[in-house]
Design a protein around this motif. Structure first.
Motif, PDB file in Angstrom:
ATOM      1  N   ILE A   8       0.885  -1.154  -0.045  1.00  0.00           N
ATOM      2  CA  ILE A   8      -0.051   0.171  -0.011  1.00  0.00           C
ATOM      3  C   ILE A   8       0.788   1.140   0.009  1.00  0.00           C
ATOM      4  CG2 ILE A   8      -1.756   1.210   1.125  1.00  0.00           C
ATOM      5  CD1 ILE A   8      -2.311  -1.508   2.637  1.00  0.00           C
ATOM      6  N   CYS A   9       0.622   2.271  -1.056  1.00  0.00           N
ATOM      7  CA  CYS A   9       1.754   3.198  -1.049  1.00  0.00           C
ATOM      8  C   CYS A   9       1.121   4.609  -1.772  1.00  0.00           C
ATOM      9  CB  CYS A   9       2.714   2.777  -2.037  1.00  0.00           C
ATOM     10  SG  CYS A   9       2.426   2.340  -3.631  1.00  0.00           S
ATOM     11  N   PRO A  10       1.326   5.465  -1.815  1.00  0.00           N
ATOM     12  CA  PRO A  10       0.926   6.707  -2.415  1.00  0.00           C
ATOM     13  C   PRO A  10       0.642   6.461  -3.938  1.00  0.00           C
ATOM     14  CG  PRO A  10       2.822   7.598  -1.087  1.00  0.00           C
ATOM     15  CD  PRO A  10       2.818   5.970  -1.120  1.00  0.00           C
ATOM     16  N   THR A  11      -0.237   6.769  -4.411  1.00  0.00           N
ATOM     17  CA  THR A  11      -0.671   6.739  -5.998  1.00  0.00           C
ATOM     18  C   THR A  11       0.603   7.069  -6.616  1.00  0.00           C
ATOM     19  OG1 THR A  11      -2.901   7.227  -5.557  1.00  0.00           O
ATOM     20  CG2 THR A  11      -2.181   7.390  -7.912  1.00  0.00           C
ATOM     21  N   SER A  12       1.209   8.161  -6.416  1.00  0.00           N
ATOM     22  CA  SER A  12       2.401   8.788  -7.138  1.00  0.00           C
ATOM     23  C   SER A  12       3.754   7.809  -7.442  1.00  0.00           C
ATOM     24  CB  SER A  12       2.833  10.061  -6.389  1.00  0.00           C
ATOM     25  OG  SER A  12       3.436   9.756  -5.230  1.00  0.00           O
ATOM     26  N   VAL A  13       3.655   6.652  -6.487  1.00  0.00           N
ATOM     27  CA  VAL A  13       4.835   5.678  -6.614  1.00  0.00           C
ATOM     28  C   VAL A  13       4.216   4.278  -6.986  1.00  0.00           C
ATOM     29  CG1 VAL A  13       6.178   6.933  -5.146  1.00  0.00           C
ATOM     30  CG2 VAL A  13       4.755   5.114  -4.381  1.00  0.00           C
ATOM     31  N   LEU A  14       2.988   4.164  -7.486  1.00  0.00           N
ATOM     32  CA  LEU A  14       2.574   2.861  -7.925  1.00  0.00           C
ATOM     33  C   LEU A  14       3.412   2.193  -9.061  1.00  0.00           C
ATOM     34  CD1 LEU A  14      -1.132   2.887  -7.729  1.00  0.00           C
ATOM     35  CD2 LEU A  14       0.278   1.528  -6.215  1.00  0.00           C
ATOM     36  N   SER A  15       3.550   3.192 -10.025  1.00  0.00           N
ATOM     37  CA  SER A  15       4.298   2.521 -11.250  1.00  0.00           C
ATOM     38  C   SER A  15       5.779   2.321 -11.143  1.00  0.00           C
ATOM     39  CB  SER A  15       4.188   3.538 -12.345  1.00  0.00           C
ATOM     40  OG  SER A  15       4.543   4.863 -12.000  1.00  0.00           O
ATOM     41  N   ASN A  16       6.190   3.044  -9.964  1.00  0.00           N
ATOM     42  CA  ASN A  16       7.695   2.950  -9.483  1.00  0.00           C
ATOM     43  C   ASN A  16       7.929   1.648  -8.845  1.00  0.00           C
ATOM     44  OD1 ASN A  16      10.483   3.856  -9.569  1.00  0.00           O
ATOM     45  ND2 ASN A  16      10.052   4.018  -7.263  1.00  0.00           N
ATOM     46  N   TRP A  17       6.866   1.198  -7.993  1.00  0.00           N
ATOM     47  CA  TRP A  17       7.076  -0.048  -7.265  1.00  0.00           C
ATOM     48  C   TRP A  17       7.094  -1.287  -8.519  1.00  0.00           C
ATOM     49  CZ3 TRP A  17       7.995  -2.312  -2.824  1.00  0.00           C
ATOM     50  CH2 TRP A  17       7.821  -1.507  -1.477  1.00  0.00           C
ATOM     51  N   SER A  18       6.218  -1.222  -9.292  1.00  0.00           N
ATOM     52  CA  SER A  18       6.044  -2.238 -10.390  1.00  0.00           C
ATOM     53  C   SER A  18       7.332  -2.377 -11.084  1.00  0.00           C
ATOM     54  CB  SER A  18       4.746  -1.848 -11.204  1.00  0.00           C
ATOM     55  OG  SER A  18       4.602  -2.806 -12.346  1.00  0.00           O
ATOM     56  N   GLN A  20      10.642  -1.270 -10.254  1.00  0.00           N
ATOM     57  CA  GLN A  20      11.567  -1.779  -9.447  1.00  0.00           C
ATOM     58  C   GLN A  20      11.382  -3.084  -9.169  1.00  0.00           C
ATOM     59  OE1 GLN A  20      14.429   0.041  -8.151  1.00  0.00           O
ATOM     60  NE2 GLN A  20      13.515   1.527  -9.702  1.00  0.00           N
ATOM     61  N   ILE A  21      10.453  -3.738  -8.942  1.00  0.00           N
ATOM     62  CA  ILE A  21      10.147  -5.412  -8.729  1.00  0.00           C
ATOM     63  C   ILE A  21      10.392  -5.854 -10.095  1.00  0.00           C
ATOM     64  CG2 ILE A  21       8.398  -7.062  -8.495  1.00  0.00           C
ATOM     65  CD1 ILE A  21       6.848  -5.168  -6.745  1.00  0.00           C
ATOM     66  N   GLY A  22      10.002  -5.537 -11.185  1.00  0.00           N
ATOM     67  CA  GLY A  22      10.426  -6.171 -12.411  1.00  0.00           C
ATOM     68  C   GLY A  22      12.031  -6.024 -12.784  1.00  0.00           C
ATOM     69  N   GLU A  23      12.691  -5.137 -12.260  1.00  0.00           N
ATOM     70  CA  GLU A  23      14.113  -4.935 -12.603  1.00  0.00           C
ATOM     71  C   GLU A  23      15.004  -5.443 -11.613  1.00  0.00           C
ATOM     72  OE1 GLU A  23      15.055  -0.464 -12.445  1.00  0.00           O
ATOM     73  OE2 GLU A  23      13.736  -0.064 -14.264  1.00  0.00           O
ATOM     74  N   HIS A  24      14.437  -5.745 -10.297  1.00  0.00           N
ATOM     75  CA  HIS A  24      15.376  -6.193  -9.300  1.00  0.00           C
ATOM     76  C   HIS A  24      14.931  -7.804  -9.417  1.00  0.00           C
ATOM     77  CE1 HIS A  24      17.131  -2.808  -7.732  1.00  0.00           C
ATOM     78  NE2 HIS A  24      16.061  -2.206  -7.833  1.00  0.00           N
ATOM     79  N   LEU A  25      13.751  -8.199  -9.608  1.00  0.00           N
ATOM     80  CA  LEU A  25      13.526  -9.568  -9.763  1.00  0.00           C
ATOM     81  C   LEU A  25      13.419 -10.326 -10.988  1.00  0.00           C
ATOM     82  CD1 LEU A  25      11.082  -9.649  -6.605  1.00  0.00           C
ATOM     83  CD2 LEU A  25      13.284 -10.476  -6.609  1.00  0.00           C
ATOM     84  N   GLY A  26      13.662  -9.587 -12.024  1.00  0.00           N
ATOM     85  CA  GLY A  26      13.606 -10.290 -13.503  1.00  0.00           C
ATOM     86  C   GLY A  26      12.138 -10.045 -13.986  1.00  0.00           C
ATOM     87  N   GLY A  27      11.949  -9.738 -15.156  1.00  0.00           N
ATOM     88  CA  GLY A  27      10.501  -9.359 -15.687  1.00  0.00           C
ATOM     89  C   GLY A  27       9.797 -11.044 -15.569  1.00  0.00           C
ATOM     90  N   VAL A  53       0.479  -7.479  -4.892  1.00  0.00           N
ATOM     91  CA  VAL A  53      -0.681  -6.465  -5.119  1.00  0.00           C
ATOM     92  C   VAL A  53      -0.366  -5.160  -4.704  1.00  0.00           C
ATOM     93  CG1 VAL A  53      -3.226  -5.874  -4.892  1.00  0.00           C
ATOM     94  CG2 VAL A  53      -2.499  -8.436  -4.931  1.00  0.00           C
ATOM     95  N   LEU A  54      -0.288  -4.156  -5.644  1.00  0.00           N
ATOM     96  CA  LEU A  54      -0.134  -2.811  -5.262  1.00  0.00           C
ATOM     97  C   LEU A  54      -1.213  -2.096  -5.482  1.00  0.00           C
ATOM     98  CD1 LEU A  54       3.051  -2.513  -8.184  1.00  0.00           C
ATOM     99  CD2 LEU A  54       3.267  -2.816  -5.487  1.00  0.00           C
ATOM    100  N   THR A  55      -1.514  -1.178  -4.367  1.00  0.00           N
ATOM    101  CA  THR A  55      -2.521  -0.292  -4.397  1.00  0.00           C
ATOM    102  C   THR A  55      -2.264   0.856  -3.564  1.00  0.00           C
ATOM    103  OG1 THR A  55      -5.129  -0.267  -3.992  1.00  0.00           O
ATOM    104  CG2 THR A  55      -3.611  -1.459  -2.236  1.00  0.00           C
ATOM    105  N   SER A  56      -3.150   1.871  -3.460  1.00  0.00           N
ATOM    106  CA  SER A  56      -2.868   3.071  -3.004  1.00  0.00           C
ATOM    107  C   SER A  56      -3.790   3.146  -1.975  1.00  0.00           C
ATOM    108  CB  SER A  56      -3.381   4.361  -3.995  1.00  0.00           C
ATOM    109  OG  SER A  56      -4.592   4.436  -4.210  1.00  0.00           O
ATOM    110  N   TYR A  57      -3.335   4.258  -0.911  1.00  0.00           N
ATOM    111  CA  TYR A  57      -4.184   4.307   0.444  1.00  0.00           C
ATOM    112  C   TYR A  57      -5.615   4.764   0.107  1.00  0.00           C
ATOM    113  CZ  TYR A  57       0.587   5.010   2.446  1.00  0.00           C
ATOM    114  OH  TYR A  57       1.801   4.599   2.769  1.00  0.00           O
TER     115      TYR A  57
END
Length: 87
Positions: A8-18, A20-27, A53-57
């Motif tokens: 659960i994170c601010p809307t502004s960083v949802l795409s960044n989380w996705s 970063q997960i892809g970059e660090h764990l492999g697509g 699951v990524l979602t916003s507050y």
């Protein structure tokens, strides 16, 4: 059965989380679902199938309020019927 992670994170960083997960764990290493916006997954099964699951507050608060309202609505209708019933 796998156990997923809810982020659960601010809307502004949802795409960044996705990203970063892809970059660090492999697509494709994990199934990532972004639960946000009007096209978000509505079923528990769909969310449970994800590894992350990524979602916003805001989305979480909105979904929670809708869930609580759905629990209250049947009780309100029953109370209205009870008051309207002839004695």
């Amino acid at each position: 059965m796998s156990i997923g992670t809810l982020i659960i994170c601010p809307t502004s960083v949802l795409s960044n989380w996705s990203t970063q997960i892809g970059e660090h764990l492999g697509g494709g290493a994990l199934r990532i679902v972004t639960h946000h916006g009007t096209t978000r997954e509505k079923t528990a099964a769909g969310l449970a199938a994800a590894d992350v699951v990524l979602t916003s507050y805001g989305t979480l608060a909105s979904d929670w309020a809708a869930r609580e309202a759905a629990k209250v609505a049947p009780n309100l209708e029953a109370a209205k019927r009870k008051r309207a019933a002839p004695a």
